[in-house]
Design a protein around this motif. Structure first.
Motif, PDB file in Angstrom:
ATOM      1  N   ILE A 154       0.831  -1.207   0.000  1.00  0.00           N
ATOM      2  CA  ILE A 154       0.000   0.000   0.000  1.00  0.00           C
ATOM      3  C   ILE A 154       0.858   1.247   0.000  1.00  0.00           C
ATOM      4  CG2 ILE A 154      -1.691   1.290   1.321  1.00  0.00           C
ATOM      5  CD1 ILE A 154      -2.563  -1.410   2.473  1.00  0.00           C
ATOM      6  N   MET A 155       1.883   1.236   0.810  1.00  0.00           N
ATOM      7  CA  MET A 155       2.698   2.419   1.013  1.00  0.00           C
ATOM      8  C   MET A 155       4.122   2.139   0.566  1.00  0.00           C
ATOM      9  SD  MET A 155       2.992   4.604   4.544  1.00  0.00           S
ATOM     10  CE  MET A 155       2.443   3.187   5.397  1.00  0.00           C
ATOM     11  N   GLU A 156       4.704   3.091  -0.113  1.00  0.00           N
ATOM     12  CA  GLU A 156       6.071   2.940  -0.585  1.00  0.00           C
ATOM     13  C   GLU A 156       7.029   3.181   0.580  1.00  0.00           C
ATOM     14  OE1 GLU A 156       8.619   5.399  -3.693  1.00  0.00           O
ATOM     15  OE2 GLU A 156       6.658   4.795  -4.473  1.00  0.00           O
ATOM     16  N   ILE A 157       7.919   2.217   0.846  1.00  0.00           N
ATOM     17  CA  ILE A 157       8.859   2.325   1.958  1.00  0.00           C
ATOM     18  C   ILE A 157      10.282   2.236   1.412  1.00  0.00           C
ATOM     19  CG2 ILE A 157       9.660   1.312   4.121  1.00  0.00           C
ATOM     20  CD1 ILE A 157       6.876   0.086   4.442  1.00  0.00           C
ATOM     21  N   GLN A 158      11.101   3.210   1.784  1.00  0.00           N
ATOM     22  CA  GLN A 158      12.511   3.196   1.411  1.00  0.00           C
ATOM     23  C   GLN A 158      13.334   3.046   2.680  1.00  0.00           C
ATOM     24  OE1 GLN A 158      13.470   6.780  -0.639  1.00  0.00           O
ATOM     25  NE2 GLN A 158      11.931   6.501  -2.235  1.00  0.00           N
ATOM     26  N   GLU A 159      14.317   2.167   2.639  1.00  0.00           N
ATOM     27  CA  GLU A 159      15.174   1.979   3.801  1.00  0.00           C
ATOM     28  C   GLU A 159      16.492   2.689   3.592  1.00  0.00           C
ATOM     29  OE1 GLU A 159      15.256  -1.241   6.145  1.00  0.00           O
ATOM     30  OE2 GLU A 159      13.388  -2.142   5.484  1.00  0.00           O
ATOM     31  N   ARG A 160      16.877   3.496   4.578  1.00  0.00           N
ATOM     32  CA  ARG A 160      18.146   4.220   4.562  1.00  0.00           C
ATOM     33  C   ARG A 160      18.942   3.816   5.798  1.00  0.00           C
ATOM     34  NH1 ARG A 160      18.140   6.219  -0.474  1.00  0.00           N
ATOM     35  NH2 ARG A 160      16.316   7.458  -0.888  1.00  0.00           N
ATOM     36  N   LYS A 161      20.169   4.294   5.888  1.00  0.00           N
ATOM     37  CA  LYS A 161      20.990   3.993   7.067  1.00  0.00           C
ATOM     38  C   LYS A 161      20.363   4.570   8.330  1.00  0.00           C
ATOM     39  CE  LYS A 161      25.388   3.773   4.641  1.00  0.00           C
ATOM     40  NZ  LYS A 161      26.700   4.382   4.455  1.00  0.00           N
ATOM     41  N   SER A 162      19.736   5.751   8.209  1.00  0.00           N
ATOM     42  CA  SER A 162      19.166   6.416   9.372  1.00  0.00           C
ATOM     43  C   SER A 162      17.802   5.874   9.753  1.00  0.00           C
ATOM     44  CB  SER A 162      19.065   7.921   9.122  1.00  0.00           C
ATOM     45  OG  SER A 162      18.232   8.151   8.004  1.00  0.00           O
TER      46      SER A 162
END
Length: 195
Positions: A4-12
């Motif tokens: 449903i929701m776009e999730i981006q994973e970053r270091k923080s």
């Protein structure tokens, strides 16, 4: 949720894209929304945002009431507070202040009683109808706490600044915790601490 929701994973940490879901028309009746919730799994798992949950420049403090129904936010330029009713998903009221919000403390179970520590050495007490009373502190405050058993509002001061040339050997700079008794309406003897 990731469908449903776009999730981006970053270091923080994770970044959620809240605009990737489809919008529901405002004119849709409550009955139609309930029926949609029964049929559509994406609608059931949607993220609902509070209306007007923003400040012109920045928010400095956010507090949720102990009953979980209200959110009080302190913002800057011009100094203001906003209260949001979470069950209605909207802003309940907005009040402009004389100085920046340093700390915010909810004294009751809901938004009915709260205290605001201002950058101008004041603590203002608010009720549902507006500003109830204001007191002035001897020095600038940094944070507040409320002791329910004694009805004391505790305000931590920035401390007394002593220059290194005037400090005697072994002497330390000290700060104070101001105690304002809300039941009696007066200051009690402050507590001192080494800073």
């Amino acid at each position: 949720y990731s469908a449903i929701m776009e999730i981006q994973e970053r270091k923080s940490g994770k970044i959620y894209s809240l605009s990737s879901t489809t919008a529901i028309p405002e004119w849709l009746s409550e009955r139609s929304r309930r029926n949609l919730a029964k049929r559509d799994s994406q609608y059931r798992h949607r993220v609902t945002l509070l209306q007007d949950l923003e400040m012109p420049v920045a928010s400095t403090k956010v507090r949720q009431s102990p009953d979980g129904r209200f959110l009080i936010v302190g913002g800057t330029y011009s100094p203001r507070i906003r209260c949001y009713e979470l069950s209605e998903m909207s802003m309940k009221f907005e009040r402009y202040l004389d100085s920046e919000v340093v700390d915010l403390l909810i004294l009751g179970e809901d938004y009915g009683k709260f205290a605001i520590l201002g950058a101008d050495r004041t603590v203002s007490f608010h009720a549902p109808y507006g500003n109830h009373a204001t007191i002035r502190l001897p020095t600038f405050g940094r944070a507040m706490a409320y002791e329910k058993t004694t009805c004391d509002l505790l305000v931590v001061s920035s401390g007394k600044r002593i220059s290194s040339g005037s400090m005697a050997a072994g002497q330390q700079a000290t700060g104070e915790v101001y105690r304002f008794n809300l039941d009696e309406g007066r200051f009690s003897e402050p507590l001192a601490f080494p800073s």
